[in-house]
Design a protein around this motif. Sequence first.
Motif: not given
Length: 105
Positions: A16-29
């Motif tokens: 499970l990869f938890l991030m502190a802030t929502a990733p951008g579209t590029e990161q999600l891709g």
Amino acid sequence: QVRLALGKDLERVQALFLMATAPGTEQLGWLAREHPELTSGVADAATRAFFRDAFPNGAAEGEWIYLIDPLGNLFMRYPAAMRAEREAKGLLEDLRHLLKYSKLG
């Protein structure tokens, strides 16, 4: 890479990869392409505080690998940016040992 090295026990360990802030579209891709099996999400402030405060001497929020058993017990932590191959081998050895003796998962 450590999870893949578990071989037959691979399915017993989930990532499970938890991030502190929502990733951008590029990161999600990138995540979808490079790590399709990885579950990811954004951790709220309470969740981040839980992980930060879970270990003695505290630690700044950052890049950590946490081991949590199937019952939700948080019990080990490793730096995600392992500086030496022996550190990654140590994590792999710990996981193999835990899986050998665990009746859970």
